[in-house]
Design an enzyme around this catalytic site. Structure first.
Site, mmCIF file in Angstrom:
data_model
loop_
_atom_site.group_PDB
_atom_site.id
_atom_site.type_symbol
_atom_site.label_atom_id
_atom_site.label_comp_id
_atom_site.label_asym_id
_atom_site.label_seq_id
_atom_site.Cartn_x
_atom_site.Cartn_y
_atom_site.Cartn_z
ATOM 1 C CB SER A 8 -0.963 -0.116 1.268
ATOM 2 O OG SER A 8 -0.228 -0.336 2.445
ATOM 3 C CD GLU A 10 0.834 8.191 5.301
ATOM 4 O OE1 GLU A 10 0.454 7.169 6.332
ATOM 5 O OE2 GLU A 10 1.414 8.989 5.465
ATOM 6 C CB THR A 41 -2.420 11.957 6.199
ATOM 7 O OG1 THR A 41 -2.039 13.129 5.532
ATOM 8 C CG2 THR A 41 -1.251 10.767 5.678
ATOM 9 C CB ALA A 44 0.230 20.038 7.374
ATOM 10 C CG HIS A 70 -4.457 8.465 8.034
ATOM 11 N ND1 HIS A 70 -3.313 8.655 8.596
ATOM 12 C CD2 HIS A 70 -4.253 7.391 7.021
ATOM 13 C CE1 HIS A 70 -2.388 7.893 7.797
ATOM 14 N NE2 HIS A 70 -2.900 7.259 7.001
ATOM 15 C CG ASP A 102 0.266 14.689 15.430
ATOM 16 O OD1 ASP A 102 0.520 13.768 15.759
ATOM 17 O OD2 ASP A 102 0.469 15.371 14.385
ATOM 18 C CE1 TYR A 141 3.959 6.246 16.287
ATOM 19 C CE2 TYR A 141 2.141 4.930 17.361
ATOM 20 C CZ TYR A 141 2.536 6.159 16.502
ATOM 21 O OH TYR A 141 1.324 6.993 16.118
ATOM 22 C CG HIS A 145 3.638 7.760 20.401
ATOM 23 N ND1 HIS A 145 3.379 8.981 20.708
ATOM 24 C CD2 HIS A 145 2.540 7.828 19.196
ATOM 25 C CE1 HIS A 145 2.824 9.636 20.121
ATOM 26 N NE2 HIS A 145 2.129 9.023 19.094
ATOM 27 C CD GLN A 172 5.816 7.335 12.278
ATOM 28 O OE1 GLN A 172 6.052 7.205 11.106
ATOM 29 N NE2 GLN A 172 4.844 7.976 12.893
ATOM 30 C CG PHE A 212 10.040 12.842 6.872
ATOM 31 C CD1 PHE A 212 9.058 13.627 7.072
ATOM 32 C CD2 PHE A 212 10.752 12.700 5.829
ATOM 33 C CE1 PHE A 212 8.246 14.210 6.154
ATOM 34 C CE2 PHE A 212 10.121 13.397 4.455
ATOM 35 C CZ PHE A 212 9.131 14.104 4.869
ATOM 36 C CG HIS A 262 1.762 1.778 4.467
ATOM 37 N ND1 HIS A 262 0.748 1.830 3.683
ATOM 38 C CD2 HIS A 262 1.720 3.063 5.206
ATOM 39 C CE1 HIS A 262 0.020 2.939 3.708
ATOM 40 N NE2 HIS A 262 0.866 3.789 4.773
#
Length: 285
Positions: A8, A10, A41, A44, A70, A102, A141, A145, A172, A212, A262
């Protein structure tokens, strides 16, 4: 090498007219590879819900491939999440990436403001209101995280999302394969059997790769960072080095049982296409 079982890409909602104009070409090129789906997603800062919906429609128009929006619950209400789920379902979405989102910069605890405090509550709500209409992906993660108090607490959060009804997980980005293998070993000991698909970020530059990694708490091995910094002004050499690093990472992951890949494309087709060709996966010429 055979095409991964889970494969997949993103995308993010474009933020400029140029990005909007470029997106159909990017979608078209990547769709030729026949991925399982595109994830989209919130954009931002996790605020671009309309952009997520428009990008979902763009995937439907230009690719005919499943799109997985998302869905973040930070600061949201049950009524608003219910409205978004209905909207996505009517648009043909059959998969959701369920995330906490976030936290505000002023947050004093990992509990999100709003009706949903953690992602497992969002997963439970989707299951309660839509049954099995959506396949639910959650975040994992391998390196913890960045806002988690400890690796144990972070893994417990993941376990709760699985128990709430997650079908699969996307990790992630990371550049250390051992972190993924350790995470999967912990999953095995905990009886967690859902597929956990590694999130892969092609390396296209020094500054953006460092940014990133800093943003999500991923470890960039010192030797990789030093080489990228050395090659910062020699783009062809940097691209070749980055391609080799990520190729070896993907080969190790697939060889040792990862269920697929992904790709975090950053709305660019070429870096991911080069990586797939390097992996000897079937890619159109």
């Amino acid at each position: 090498m055979a095409l991964p079982l889970n494969f997949s890409f993103e995308l993010f909602p474009p933020r400029t007219p140029e990005g909007v104009a470029k997106l159909p070409s990017v979608i078209g090129q990547l769709a030729e590879l026949r991925p399982d789906y595109f994830s989209i997603t919130y954009g931002a800062g996790g605020s671009n819900q309309d952009g997520t919906y428009e990008t979902l429609l763009a995937v439907a128009r230009h690719a005919g491939v499943d799109a997985a929006p998302h869905l973040t619950c930070v600061g949201s209400t049950r009524a608003h999440i219910a409205e978004l789920l209905e909207r996505y379902r009517e648009a043909g979405a059959r998969r959701i990436v369920a995330l906490r989102g976030d936290l505000p910069a002023t947050a004093m605890s990992p509990s999100a403001p709003g009706d949903f405090h953690y992602a497992n509550e969002l997963v439970s709500f989707i299951r309660e209101t839509h049954g099995d209409a959506f396949k639910i992906e959650v975040a994992a993660y391998p390196e913890m995280h960045p806002q988690a108090p400890s690796p144990a607490a972070d893994f417990e959060n993941f376990r709760r999302k699985v128990e709430a009804g997650a079908d699969g997980a996307l990790t992630q980005l990371f550049f250390n394969a051992d972190a993924y293998f350790d995470f999967m070993e912990r999953c095995g000991k905990a009886g967690i059997t859902i597929p956990v698909t590694p999130g892969i970020m092609p390396i296209t530059g020094f500054a953006n790769t460092v940014r990133f990694c800093a943003g999500c708490g991923a470890d960039l091995p010192r030797w990789v960072r030093l080489r990228l910094e050395e090659l910062e002004h020699n783009k062809p050499a940097l691209h070749e080095f980055g391609l080799e690093v990520v190729t070896r990472l993907c080969e190790s992951l697939l060889r040792n049982g990862a269920p697929g890949l992904h790709f975090y494309t950053v709305n660019q087709a070429d870096p991911t296409l080069r990586l797939l060709k390097n992996l000897a996966l079937p890619v159109p010429a």
